[in-house]
Design an enzyme around this catalytic site. Structure first.
Site, PDB file in Angstrom:
ATOM      1  N   ASP A   1      44.129 -30.275 -52.347  1.00 15.74           N
ATOM      2  CA  ASP A   1      45.242 -29.986 -51.454  1.00 15.74           C
ATOM      3  C   ASP A   1      45.251 -31.021 -50.324  1.00 15.74           C
ATOM      4  O   ASP A   1      44.254 -31.173 -49.621  1.00 15.74           O
ATOM      5  CB  ASP A   1      44.999 -28.565 -50.899  1.00 15.74           C
ATOM      6  CG  ASP A   1      46.109 -28.091 -49.999  1.00 15.74           C
ATOM      7  OD1 ASP A   1      46.934 -28.927 -49.568  1.00 15.74           O
ATOM      8  OD2 ASP A   1      46.144 -26.885 -49.713  1.00 15.74           O
TER       9      ASP A   1
ATOM     10  N   CYS B   1      35.503 -11.422 -30.523  1.00 12.60           N
ATOM     11  CA  CYS B   1      36.457 -10.354 -30.181  1.00 12.60           C
ATOM     12  C   CYS B   1      37.897 -10.675 -30.563  1.00 12.60           C
ATOM     13  O   CYS B   1      38.772  -9.830 -30.402  1.00 12.60           O
ATOM     14  CB  CYS B   1      36.368 -10.042 -28.688  1.00 12.60           C
ATOM     15  SG  CYS B   1      37.101 -11.321 -27.651  1.00 12.60           S
TER      16      CYS B   1
ATOM     17  N   CYS C   1      35.823 -17.469 -23.568  1.00  8.32           N
ATOM     18  CA  CYS C   1      36.673 -16.465 -24.195  1.00  8.32           C
ATOM     19  C   CYS C   1      37.351 -15.665 -23.094  1.00  8.32           C
ATOM     20  O   CYS C   1      36.736 -15.331 -22.089  1.00  8.32           O
ATOM     21  CB  CYS C   1      35.843 -15.540 -25.078  1.00  8.32           C
ATOM     22  SG  CYS C   1      36.837 -14.179 -25.743  1.00  8.32           S
TER      23      CYS C   1
ATOM     24  N   CYS D   1      38.360 -16.391 -30.536  1.00 10.10           N
ATOM     25  CA  CYS D   1      36.957 -16.008 -30.344  1.00 10.10           C
ATOM     26  C   CYS D   1      36.420 -15.303 -31.587  1.00 10.10           C
ATOM     27  O   CYS D   1      37.016 -14.329 -32.042  1.00 10.10           O
ATOM     28  CB  CYS D   1      36.849 -15.086 -29.134  1.00 10.10           C
ATOM     29  SG  CYS D   1      35.181 -14.424 -28.926  1.00 10.10           S
TER      30      CYS D   1
ATOM     31  N   CYS E   1      35.800 -11.645 -23.738  1.00  6.11           N
ATOM     32  CA  CYS E   1      34.405 -11.199 -23.795  1.00  6.11           C
ATOM     33  C   CYS E   1      33.523 -12.257 -23.133  1.00  6.11           C
ATOM     34  O   CYS E   1      34.014 -13.309 -22.726  1.00  6.11           O
ATOM     35  CB  CYS E   1      33.995 -10.925 -25.253  1.00  6.11           C
ATOM     36  SG  CYS E   1      33.646 -12.401 -26.215  1.00  6.11           S
TER      37      CYS E   1
HETATM   38 ZN   LIG Z   1      35.582 -13.059 -27.172  1.00  2.00          ZN
END
Ligand SMILES: [Zn+2]
EC number: 6.3.5.13
Length: 420
Positions: A344, A212, A225, A209, A228
């Site tokens: 790369d 958070c 999430c 997330c 949160c």
């Molecule tokens: Zn979150």
């Protein structure tokens, strides 16, 4: 703003910009859209703002699909009148400047914007609407980390809350970027955002997330999430079967000349953006079918009984999309690692090549051996060919799908131009 109303400096800059672009074209140096805009901005740093004034503008940004979505959106907005657009993919301010100078005065503009320049172009063009498609990692050795891009987008949108936002509900980073920080109603989504669902095949850049740091969980098309309120908003525009559901619940059949479900998602986005200008989907939908190839992508070429189709895949997310678009037919993969591609190639290990099992697979390009190792690990049998002509000789008549990254794609196009 029409030329007559522009300040003198902007008028001169705009005229010089057009002339420089024309000279560059005449000298055989591409379409001139970058050099023309660059010179114009040197003369008048506010030229992009001057050229934008008085036009209703849509910006289209994201890691993948923005060139195609810009084309489809221009077609849809074209219902209303003339649309200026940077159709050659020159998606930085110099390209926008040149596109607007070249188009002259048009009521509308639809501009593809490199995701790194979104804040700057928002500032200069004061658009009516911004479309946010997706964020995933691109060239590993140069692109900013995707969470940082989302942060930049969010900060830019906070300064422009009057701009309508059309955003992908399926991409957690995009949803977070489109949701203002500190909003007490976070988790309830802001009213100036219209959400579309275009699917997200690539999840590897959005397990964490951005708000958070907790884990994002997924079930079917939903995501949320675990720490949160951030979660998938209810989309207003949804791809369903071979068409698009609009916010009123009406379903519109979409007949595209472009392959794959991902392009149906791009079509849904185009209809959603056009609706912000007042275009009814029922009027726009037939115009989407006129878009064939986009800057050579999806182009089909017939040669020696083979129908060759070109698919550009420039990063892990777009490789997965290309596998989805490609028919179950012999497939040529080509990888380079030159400057525009990123140096790369370790991203090859992020892509699951298993969908190619059972197809005849050919490989070529500067970094064919990197691809060989990857396919071997992935249990996909393959054959190495040195040139595109060798590839053509190695497959039976019928469809040949070609999936290549940026400069490999250009090499193959150049070779096709020679053999035809
Ligand atoms: Zn979150």
């Amino acid at each position: 703003m029409t030329d007559a109303k522009m300040p003198l400096r902007a008028k001169v800059a705009s005229s010089v910009s057009r002339t420089a672009a024309a000279l560059s074209r005449a000298a055989g140096r591409g379409d001139g859209s970058v050099i023309g805009g660059w010179i114009g901005l040197k003369i008048d740093p506010d030229l992009l703002a001057h050229l934008s004034a008085g036009r209703a503008i849509a910006l289209v940004s994201g890691t993948n699909g923005k060139t195609t979505t810009t084309r489809l959106t221009s077609a849809a907005v074209g219902v209303l009148g003339r649309v200026a657009t940077n159709s050659f993919g020159a998606n930085m301010p110099s390209g926008h400047t040149s596109a607007l100078a070249k188009a002259g005065s048009t009521p509308y503009a639809v501009l593809e914007v490199d995701e790194h320049y979104l804040a700057q172009v928002l500032e200069a063009t004061e658009p009516h609407v911004v479309a946010l498609l997706n964020l995933s990692r691109d060239q590993l050795d140069r692109a900013k980390e995707v969470a940082m891009m989302a942060q930049l987008w969010r900060a830019a949108l906070v300064r422009h809350t009057d701009v309508r936002v059309v955003a992908n509900a399926d991409d957690p980073l995009v949803v977070w970027a489109a949701t203002p920080p500190g909003d007490p109603a976070r988790g309830i989504h802001p009213p100036h955002v219209t959400w579309f669902s275009a699917g997200q095949r690539w999840h590897d850049d959005s397990w964490v997330c951005p708000e958070c740091g907790s884990t994002i969980q997924r079930s079917g098309e939903q995501w949320w999430c675990t720490g949160c309120p951030l979660r998938r908003p209810e989309p207003h525009w949804v791809v369903e079967d071979e068409g698009v559901l609009d916010p009123t619940g009406a379903w519109h059949k979409v007949s595209l000349q472009l392959p794959g479900k991902v392009n149906l998602g791009n079509a849904a986005t185009a209809l959603a953006v056009a609706a912000e200008f007042g275009v009814r989907p029922v009027d726009a939908v037939s115009r989407l079918g006129i878009v064939t190839s986009v800057a050579g992508r999806y182009a089909q070429v017939d040669k020696d009984g083979r129908n060759i189709r070109l698919l550009l895949a420039k990063n892990p997310a777009s490789w997965l999309e290309a596998f989805d678009m490609a028919d179950d037919a012999p497939t040529l993969l080509s990888i380079n690692a030159r400057d525009p591609d990123g140096l790369d190639t370790s991203w090859l290990y992020d892509v699951d090549f298993a969908p190619l099992r059972g197809r005849q697979v050919l490989i070529t390009g500067d970094r064919a051996y990197d691809l060989a190792v990857r396919l071997d690990v992935n249990d996909v049998p393959f054959q190495h060919v040195r040139t595109f002509a060798d590839a053509l000789r190695s497959v039976p008549p019928g469809r040949l799908e070609v999936i290549a990254n940026y400069t490999a794609f250009q090499d193959i196009r150049a070779e096709l131009d020679r053999v035809i």
